[in-house]
Design an enzyme around this catalytic site. Structure first.
Site, PDB file in Angstrom:
ATOM      1  N   HIS A  72      -8.081  11.115  -5.915  1.00 15.19           N
ATOM      2  CA  HIS A  72      -8.859  10.316  -6.869  1.00 15.19           C
ATOM      3  C   HIS A  72     -10.299  10.204  -6.414  1.00 15.19           C
ATOM      4  CE1 HIS A  72      -5.549   8.078  -9.285  1.00 15.19           C
ATOM      5  NE2 HIS A  72      -5.216   9.325  -9.043  1.00 15.19           N
ATOM      6  N   TYR A 201      -8.751  -1.534 -12.267  1.00 14.89           N
ATOM      7  CA  TYR A 201      -8.740  -2.912 -11.751  1.00 14.89           C
ATOM      8  C   TYR A 201      -9.345  -3.788 -12.852  1.00 14.89           C
ATOM      9  CZ  TYR A 201      -7.881  -1.304  -6.934  1.00 14.89           C
ATOM     10  OH  TYR A 201      -7.337  -0.763  -5.794  1.00 14.89           O
ATOM     11  N   PRO A 293      -3.726  -7.544  -1.149  1.00  8.19           N
ATOM     12  CA  PRO A 293      -3.637  -6.115  -1.479  1.00  8.19           C
ATOM     13  C   PRO A 293      -4.814  -5.547  -2.286  1.00  8.19           C
ATOM     14  CG  PRO A 293      -2.026  -7.376  -2.734  1.00  8.19           C
ATOM     15  CD  PRO A 293      -2.614  -8.311  -1.725  1.00  8.19           C
ATOM     16  N   LYS A 297      -6.111  -2.003   1.412  1.00  8.62           N
ATOM     17  CA  LYS A 297      -6.531  -1.769   2.794  1.00  8.62           C
ATOM     18  C   LYS A 297      -5.413  -1.879   3.831  1.00  8.62           C
ATOM     19  CE  LYS A 297     -10.649  -0.643   2.120  1.00  8.62           C
ATOM     20  NZ  LYS A 297     -10.521   0.766   1.803  1.00  8.62           N
ATOM     21  N   TYR A 385     -14.236   1.168  -0.344  1.00  5.57           N
ATOM     22  CA  TYR A 385     -12.953   1.577  -0.927  1.00  5.57           C
ATOM     23  C   TYR A 385     -12.457   2.884  -0.303  1.00  5.57           C
ATOM     24  CZ  TYR A 385      -9.248   1.732  -4.396  1.00  5.57           C
ATOM     25  OH  TYR A 385      -8.012   1.735  -4.990  1.00  5.57           O
TER      26      TYR A 385
HETATM   27  P1  FAD Z   1       5.397  -2.877   8.379  1.00  5.65           P
HETATM   28  O1  FAD Z   1       5.355  -1.872   7.300  1.00  5.65           O
HETATM   29  O2  FAD Z   1       5.686  -4.279   8.026  1.00  5.65           O
HETATM   30  O3  FAD Z   1       6.474  -2.359   9.427  1.00  5.65           O
HETATM   31  C1  FAD Z   1       6.970  -3.165  10.472  1.00  5.65           C
HETATM   32  C2  FAD Z   1       8.370  -2.717  10.818  1.00  5.65           C
HETATM   33  O4  FAD Z   1       8.845  -3.491  11.919  1.00  5.65           O
HETATM   34  C3  FAD Z   1       9.350  -2.947   9.690  1.00  5.65           C
HETATM   35  O5  FAD Z   1      10.071  -1.758   9.430  1.00  5.65           O
HETATM   36  C4  FAD Z   1      10.247  -4.063  10.200  1.00  5.65           C
HETATM   37  O6  FAD Z   1      11.578  -3.956   9.714  1.00  5.65           O
HETATM   38  C5  FAD Z   1      10.172  -3.866  11.699  1.00  5.65           C
HETATM   39  N1  FAD Z   1      10.468  -5.080  12.456  1.00  5.65           N
HETATM   40  C6  FAD Z   1      10.078  -6.344  12.178  1.00  5.65           C
HETATM   41  N2  FAD Z   1      10.522  -7.189  13.116  1.00  5.65           N
HETATM   42  C7  FAD Z   1      11.206  -6.444  14.004  1.00  5.65           C
HETATM   43  C8  FAD Z   1      11.910  -6.762  15.194  1.00  5.65           C
HETATM   44  N3  FAD Z   1      11.991  -8.024  15.645  1.00  5.65           N
HETATM   45  N4  FAD Z   1      12.502  -5.749  15.879  1.00  5.65           N
HETATM   46  C9  FAD Z   1      12.418  -4.477  15.431  1.00  5.65           C
HETATM   47  N5  FAD Z   1      11.762  -4.126  14.298  1.00  5.65           N
HETATM   48  C10 FAD Z   1      11.171  -5.092  13.598  1.00  5.65           C
HETATM   49  N6  FAD Z   1      -0.824  -2.465   1.284  1.00  5.65           N
HETATM   50  C11 FAD Z   1      -1.588  -1.774   0.482  1.00  5.65           C
HETATM   51  O7  FAD Z   1      -2.542  -1.143   0.968  1.00  5.65           O
HETATM   52  N7  FAD Z   1      -1.296  -1.733  -0.871  1.00  5.65           N
HETATM   53  C12 FAD Z   1      -0.219  -2.387  -1.409  1.00  5.65           C
HETATM   54  O8  FAD Z   1       0.035  -2.316  -2.601  1.00  5.65           O
HETATM   55  C13 FAD Z   1       0.603  -3.128  -0.577  1.00  5.65           C
HETATM   56  N8  FAD Z   1       1.682  -3.805  -1.050  1.00  5.65           N
HETATM   57  C14 FAD Z   1       2.443  -4.538  -0.171  1.00  5.65           C
HETATM   58  C15 FAD Z   1       3.567  -5.234  -0.627  1.00  5.65           C
HETATM   59  C16 FAD Z   1       4.354  -5.998   0.245  1.00  5.65           C
HETATM   60  C17 FAD Z   1       5.559  -6.757  -0.271  1.00  5.65           C
HETATM   61  C18 FAD Z   1       3.994  -6.064   1.617  1.00  5.65           C
HETATM   62  C19 FAD Z   1       4.820  -6.904   2.601  1.00  5.65           C
HETATM   63  C20 FAD Z   1       2.884  -5.329   2.071  1.00  5.65           C
HETATM   64  C21 FAD Z   1       2.118  -4.571   1.188  1.00  5.65           C
HETATM   65  N9  FAD Z   1       1.004  -3.835   1.630  1.00  5.65           N
HETATM   66  C22 FAD Z   1       0.253  -3.131   0.795  1.00  5.65           C
HETATM   67  C23 FAD Z   1       0.625  -3.772   3.007  1.00  5.65           C
HETATM   68  C24 FAD Z   1       1.146  -2.511   3.670  1.00  5.65           C
HETATM   69  O9  FAD Z   1       2.395  -2.175   3.148  1.00  5.65           O
HETATM   70  C25 FAD Z   1       1.206  -2.816   5.130  1.00  5.65           C
HETATM   71  O10 FAD Z   1      -0.109  -3.054   5.576  1.00  5.65           O
HETATM   72  C26 FAD Z   1       1.849  -1.714   5.966  1.00  5.65           C
HETATM   73  O11 FAD Z   1       3.215  -1.619   5.679  1.00  5.65           O
HETATM   74  C27 FAD Z   1       1.656  -2.012   7.448  1.00  5.65           C
HETATM   75  O12 FAD Z   1       2.455  -1.175   8.223  1.00  5.65           O
HETATM   76  P2  FAD Z   1       3.067  -1.690   9.581  1.00  5.65           P
HETATM   77  O13 FAD Z   1       3.840  -0.523  10.099  1.00  5.65           O
HETATM   78  O14 FAD Z   1       2.008  -2.282  10.418  1.00  5.65           O
HETATM   79  O15 FAD Z   1       4.034  -2.889   9.209  1.00  5.65           O
HETATM   80  C1  DHB Z   2      -1.887   0.027  -5.208  1.00  5.20           C
HETATM   81  C2  DHB Z   2      -1.905  -1.141  -4.509  1.00  5.20           C
HETATM   82  C3  DHB Z   2      -3.108  -1.773  -4.281  1.00  5.20           C
HETATM   83  O1  DHB Z   2      -3.142  -2.907  -3.573  1.00  5.20           O
HETATM   84  C4  DHB Z   2      -4.279  -1.254  -4.762  1.00  5.20           C
HETATM   85  O2  DHB Z   2      -5.447  -1.919  -4.540  1.00  5.20           O
HETATM   86  C5  DHB Z   2      -4.262  -0.085  -5.443  1.00  5.20           C
HETATM   87  C6  DHB Z   2      -3.051   0.556  -5.675  1.00  5.20           C
HETATM   88  C7  DHB Z   2      -0.587   0.696  -5.454  1.00  5.20           C
HETATM   89  O3  DHB Z   2       0.443   0.170  -5.038  1.00  5.20           O
HETATM   90  O4  DHB Z   2      -0.585   1.750  -6.100  1.00  5.20           O
END
Ligand code: FAD
Ligand code: DHB
Length: 391
Positions: A72, A201, A293, A297, A385
């Site tokens: 994009h 958006y 979200p 980021k 962005y």
């Molecule tokens: P996580 O993905 O949270 O991974 C952490 C892992 O650690 C998980 O698999 C968990 O099961 C594991 N864990 C936790 N505790 C323990 C433990 N005690 N022992 C062993 N394992 C453990 N970001 C965007 O940019 N756009 C979005 O649209 C967006 N939507 C989101 C929606 C939701 C519901 C959430 C919660 C987050 C969203 N985010 C979004 C943020 C993005 O998904 C996260 O920033 C990203 O997943 C971060 O990755 P991570 O690996 O740091 O953490």
């Molecule tokens: C999506 C999520 C976001 O937070 C965003 O700013 C743009 C796209 C997505 O899930 O596609």
């Protein structure tokens, strides 16, 4: 059991770190509380900054993303019934983002780790961290009904916001900064035709809406809702009606409804924990920080932390240098606070706040008018962005 780096969490941060370290000849064991299917099925982020795309390629997991991801070169802002394009290509000297779901990133990383014989222990229970301030930290956990101990040189806390690693840092050392927003996002997936080639958006008096996608045939849509929203109050038709109103104009008219699945409510918060290091424990990704979200980021910040950590650990093993490890927290936090600022700003610009006054609305509209009328203003949105440069 023994390894060089014990990684807690097999989300994007933990898996990417494991894969990048493997490329440097550094051994890791990943401990994950959930099952592989659960981690791979979690619908979350969808937009990858150019730097994240390049990092995934460097990790050797870029092939399917290059084939199936959608490049994009801009986004649309919608307000007062009009749509305006922010042209990343023109404003950032040719930069772009990639629409490719977190589910796919996680699958690609799991495949690569498994193909390389990497050790990821899913359904590892009761992980606890010990001797983090000494030279030989240890992790205890239960796996397949047995107790285990894993000793290592360093621990990477990649276990997300609710994980155990951040909680293992004494509270007198950890400083936290937090803002909880008085709204949430209701998100759906739907196999309906796209209404736009790019993300929309939308700021609307009824609240924010976002049109996004996962593929040319799968849409991802969000609407602002209340944090305690009951999904049962939101039958599909109500969600589509609300999207149609808020996306407005052409986007709204073109929207075809269809069955909505993966309905979920995501609460919104800004959160940072400092420092991101305690002894031999390093926090990365959501374990150390959460962004609302808006602006996508979260996953990109997680990837940026892991990039710095993998480089610092490689310097430790290859050259016996610890200056990069010592600078890890500070290096990451500079970028994190800029992404926090951007996510907070875009959230504030586009959402309806309960205390909104007519004055607040006029300021939002004036800022949107400025953003879409001034190249200088549009450039600050575009360069944040697509992702700020790495140091
Ligand atoms: P996580 O993905 O949270 O991974 C952490 C892992 O650690 C998980 O698999 C968990 O099961 C594991 N864990 C936790 N505790 C323990 C433990 N005690 N022992 C062993 N394992 C453990 N970001 C965007 O940019 N756009 C979005 O649209 C967006 N939507 C989101 C929606 C939701 C519901 C959430 C919660 C987050 C969203 N985010 C979004 C943020 C993005 O998904 C996260 O920033 C990203 O997943 C971060 O990755 P991570 O690996 O740091 O953490
Ligand atoms: C999506 C999520 C976001 O937070 C965003 O700013 C743009 C796209 C997505 O899930 O596609």
């Amino acid at each position: 059991m023994r390894t060089q780096i014990a990684i807690v969490g097999a989300g994007p941060s933990g898996l990417l770190l494991s894969q990048l370290l493997h490329k440097q000849g550094i051994e890791t064991v990943v401990l994950e509380r959930r099952s592989q299917a659960y981690v791979e099925g979690r619908i979350r982020a969808g937009v990858l900054e150019q730097g994240t795309v390049e990092l995934l390629e460097a990790a050797g997991v870029g092939d399917r993303m290059r084939r199936e991801g959608l490049l994009h070169r801009g986004i649309e802002l919608s307000f007062e019934g009009r749509r305006h394009r922010i042209d990343f290509d023109a404003l950032t000297g040719g930069k772009s983002v990639m629409v490719y779901g977190q589910t796919e990133v996680t699958k690609d990383l799991n495949r690569a780790r498994q193909a390389a014989g990497g050790q990821t222990l899913f359904e590892a229970e009761d992980v606890s961290l010990h001797d983090l301030e000494g030279a030989a930290p240890r992790l205890r956990f239960r796996h397949q009904g047995r107790d285990h101990e894993l000793s290592c040189d360093f621990v990477a806390g990649c276990d997300g916001f609710h994980g155990v690693c951040r909680r293992s840092i004494p509270s007198e050392i950890l400083k936290t900064y937090e803002r909880v927003y008085p709204f949430a996002w209701l998100g759906i997936l739907s196999d309906t035709p796209p209404v736009s080639e790019e993300l929309i958006y939308a700021r609307h008096d009824r609240g924010f809406a976002l049109y996004s996608m996962r593929s040319p045939t799968r849409s991802r849509l969000y609407i602002q809702c209340s944090p305690d929203e009951n999904l049962e109050d939101w039958p599909d038709e109500r969600i589509w009606d609300e999207l149609r109103l808020r996306l407005g104009g052409e986007g709204g008219e073109a929207l075809q409804s269809g069955p909505a699945f993966e309905k979920s409510v995501t609460p919104m918060r800004s959160f940072v924990a400092e420092p991101m290091r305690f002894g031999r424990l390093f926090l990365a990704g959501d374990a150390a920080h959460i962004v609302p979200p808006t602006g996508a980021k979260g996953l990109n910040l997680a990837a940026a932390d892991v990039r710095v950590l993998a480089g610092a650990l490689a310097a430790h093993y290859a050259e016996g240098r610890d200056d990069l490890l010592d600078a890890y927290s500070e290096t990451c936090l500079r970028r994190i606070w800029k992404a926090q600022r951007f996510s907070w700003w875009l959230t504030s610009l586009l959402h309806r706040f309960p205390e909104d006054s007519p004055f607040g609305k006029r300021v939002q509209l004036a800022e949107l008018d400025y953003l879409t009328g001034s190249t200088a203003a549009a450039t600050t949105l575009a360069e944040n962005y697509v992702g700020l440069p790495f140091e």
